[in-house]
Write an enzyme that holds these catalytic residues in place. Sequence first.
Site, PDB file in Angstrom:
ATOM      1  N   ASP A 185      42.346  38.086  43.566  1.00  0.00           N
ATOM      2  CA  ASP A 185      41.613  38.115  42.303  1.00  0.00           C
ATOM      3  C   ASP A 185      41.693  36.672  41.817  1.00  0.00           C
ATOM      4  O   ASP A 185      42.748  36.237  41.338  1.00  0.00           O
ATOM      5  CB  ASP A 185      42.284  39.060  41.306  1.00  0.00           C
ATOM      6  CG  ASP A 185      41.529  39.091  39.987  1.00  0.00           C
ATOM      7  OD1 ASP A 185      40.988  38.039  39.601  1.00  0.00           O
ATOM      8  OD2 ASP A 185      41.473  40.142  39.359  1.00  0.00           O
ATOM      9  N   HIS A 186      40.607  35.928  41.974  1.00  0.00           N
ATOM     10  CA  HIS A 186      40.750  34.477  41.775  1.00  0.00           C
ATOM     11  C   HIS A 186      41.119  34.108  40.336  1.00  0.00           C
ATOM     12  O   HIS A 186      41.617  33.025  40.082  1.00  0.00           O
ATOM     13  CB  HIS A 186      39.511  33.715  42.272  1.00  0.00           C
ATOM     14  CG  HIS A 186      38.342  33.756  41.333  1.00  0.00           C
ATOM     15  ND1 HIS A 186      37.494  34.829  41.258  1.00  0.00           N
ATOM     16  CD2 HIS A 186      37.865  32.854  40.438  1.00  0.00           C
ATOM     17  CE1 HIS A 186      36.552  34.582  40.367  1.00  0.00           C
ATOM     18  NE2 HIS A 186      36.757  33.389  39.854  1.00  0.00           N
ATOM     19  N   LYS A 190      43.803  30.878  38.145  1.00  0.00           N
ATOM     20  CA  LYS A 190      43.366  29.901  37.133  1.00  0.00           C
ATOM     21  C   LYS A 190      44.582  29.432  36.341  1.00  0.00           C
ATOM     22  O   LYS A 190      45.436  30.241  35.960  1.00  0.00           O
ATOM     23  CB  LYS A 190      42.333  30.536  36.194  1.00  0.00           C
ATOM     24  CG  LYS A 190      40.972  30.770  36.870  1.00  0.00           C
ATOM     25  CD  LYS A 190      39.936  31.265  35.897  1.00  0.00           C
ATOM     26  CE  LYS A 190      38.688  31.737  36.599  1.00  0.00           C
ATOM     27  NZ  LYS A 190      37.628  30.762  36.740  1.00  0.00           N
ATOM     28  N   ASP A 243      32.543  44.715  38.866  1.00  0.00           N
ATOM     29  CA  ASP A 243      32.596  43.321  39.302  1.00  0.00           C
ATOM     30  C   ASP A 243      33.609  42.501  38.501  1.00  0.00           C
ATOM     31  O   ASP A 243      34.246  41.602  39.035  1.00  0.00           O
ATOM     32  CB  ASP A 243      31.191  42.705  39.155  1.00  0.00           C
ATOM     33  CG  ASP A 243      31.105  41.296  39.680  1.00  0.00           C
ATOM     34  OD1 ASP A 243      31.543  41.077  40.828  1.00  0.00           O
ATOM     35  OD2 ASP A 243      30.614  40.403  38.949  1.00  0.00           O
ATOM     36  N   HIS A 248      39.192  41.138  37.054  1.00  0.00           N
ATOM     37  CA  HIS A 248      39.573  39.949  36.278  1.00  0.00           C
ATOM     38  C   HIS A 248      40.064  40.288  34.858  1.00  0.00           C
ATOM     39  O   HIS A 248      41.103  39.815  34.417  1.00  0.00           O
ATOM     40  CB  HIS A 248      38.400  38.979  36.180  1.00  0.00           C
ATOM     41  CG  HIS A 248      37.805  38.598  37.500  1.00  0.00           C
ATOM     42  ND1 HIS A 248      38.541  38.494  38.647  1.00  0.00           N
ATOM     43  CD2 HIS A 248      36.522  38.303  37.862  1.00  0.00           C
ATOM     44  CE1 HIS A 248      37.748  38.139  39.655  1.00  0.00           C
ATOM     45  NE2 HIS A 248      36.520  38.026  39.201  1.00  0.00           N
ATOM     46  N   LYS A 348      26.604  38.930  31.980  1.00  0.00           N
ATOM     47  CA  LYS A 348      25.850  37.802  32.522  1.00  0.00           C
ATOM     48  C   LYS A 348      24.699  37.490  31.580  1.00  0.00           C
ATOM     49  O   LYS A 348      24.257  38.360  30.826  1.00  0.00           O
ATOM     50  CB  LYS A 348      25.310  38.164  33.905  1.00  0.00           C
ATOM     51  CG  LYS A 348      26.434  38.356  34.919  1.00  0.00           C
ATOM     52  CD  LYS A 348      25.977  38.118  36.339  1.00  0.00           C
ATOM     53  CE  LYS A 348      27.068  38.408  37.342  1.00  0.00           C
ATOM     54  NZ  LYS A 348      28.082  37.357  37.466  1.00  0.00           N
TER      55      LYS A 348
END
Length: 518
Positions: A185-186, A190, A243, A248, A348
């Site tokens: 989970d990028h 961070k 998504d 996230h 988005k």
Amino acid sequence: MSPNLRPAASVFIIFGFAGDLTWRKLVPALFNLYLENRLPEQFAILGVGHKHMSDQGFRKHLKQGVDQFSRRGTADKEPWDQFIDQFSFLEAELDEAKSSFELAKKLANIDKEWGTNANHIFYLALPPQMIEPVVRGLAQAGLHRDQKHARVVVEKPFGHNLETARLLNRLLGEIFLESQIFRIDHYLGKETVQNILAFRFANTLFEPIWNRHYIDHVQITVAEQVGVAHRGHYYDRAGALRDMIQNHLLQILCLVAMEAPISLDDNEVRNKKVDVLHAIRPILPEQVNQYAVRGQYGGGWIEGEHVQGYRSEPNVSPESATETFAAVKLFLDNWRWQDVPFYLRTGKRLPARISEVAIQFRPVPHQTFPPSAVLDWRPNRLLIAIQPEEGILIRFEAKYPELEMRLSPVVMQFYYREAFKIQPPQAYETLLLDMMRGDATLFMRADQAEAAWKVITPILEAWETIGPADFPNYQAGMWGPETAEILIARDGRSWIMPTFLRCQEDVAICRVVAEPES
Ligand code: BG6
């Protein structure tokens, strides 16, 4: 997360290396690690699959990716040439067992040449249906056996729902130990997301008030300005809830809400996070409308440019019922957080790319000051800015400097760029380094991934049962649909305008921030 050590000899084996991820994220991140001397002395990248280009052409393509996406910008020729020398290809059919045997032979040759037993990091940047044949192929060739050195990395999406996530966990669990599996989970890589741990648990100041007695509610916003771009194939089946929120935003929530871990041991941190997911109050099917809203963008304007609606994007159905915006309200049933709402929203084609956590404190229990002094009075608020600005801001009341007693909100700010004057590493740099070191703290464990799916499953099911919403219901360039405002307004609250756009809402604060002497 581990101390500053160069990892042991490693080979990165990228399945799906011709895709976008290698180009935009993996190679720029590995190149930055190379420039900082963080890669092992014995290191290689092996792309497995079809490359549809000559070696030369592919290397040029990778260089363009670095020039465009690396935080350092254009790569210098000499270090790039040295770095890219470590890249080679294995042309192979991914779903054929013989490819895995060829791969095994190639890896054995590298080990022989290096005189090592290198880490083998099998990076699956693949569409979900390709994961099973590739993983089974690795097992047939015995490439999973070295439990210390063989690791598998699984990219998003981790399943399409709880059931498929469980199946995927079962498949991986049949072949690898949990300690060999790295689910990405990028957001966890961070800097500012990691800093939530430091902020909460390396300071005594905040933890005593980090609970239901002092905090009124929490907001987590991850707003994107981009549309779905060229990812329509994937996104139209996923939507914003799967998504972004399933992974996230829930991971950020875990860091904000977790109890203090005893150490930074990977399982200790992950245990504390999974406790948060288990504490989230399940949403009953008949309550879903009060707790979750969805939206889809129509055409509109972003920074003066007209952009098309979601249904006109490439590879998106013209009648698509997929949400590009989602907002949810969650409660945690535990002593620390009982009755404190956590509002999460993402979308988005919103007005700006901004991710922020806002901790809204309660009003003071008794107002000491006369009404004339508190016309501009606001309760304390703490903001954790994740991107594009990275920092922490605390709002508090001060006496306005004049002869009368009058209060005015002011802000104390900490920005990474000002405080440390260095460019923080990108998320993938941290995560790739941790994979080579075998440190899984910043990766999702099987139970975490499933617990996160459990949280959103009632919403997904209710939306499926209710059927398509009346989409599009927000214009590109707006803060989502009206129902998102209603979701929070019902509780007598409103969404907090992200810090850098707050001028209209929070005139006093902008004045103080912009003109500290006034
Ligand atoms: C990805 C999502 O995981 O995160 C994308 O699939 C989204 O849809 C992206 O755009 C956002 O990441 P970042 O780092 O740009 O905030």
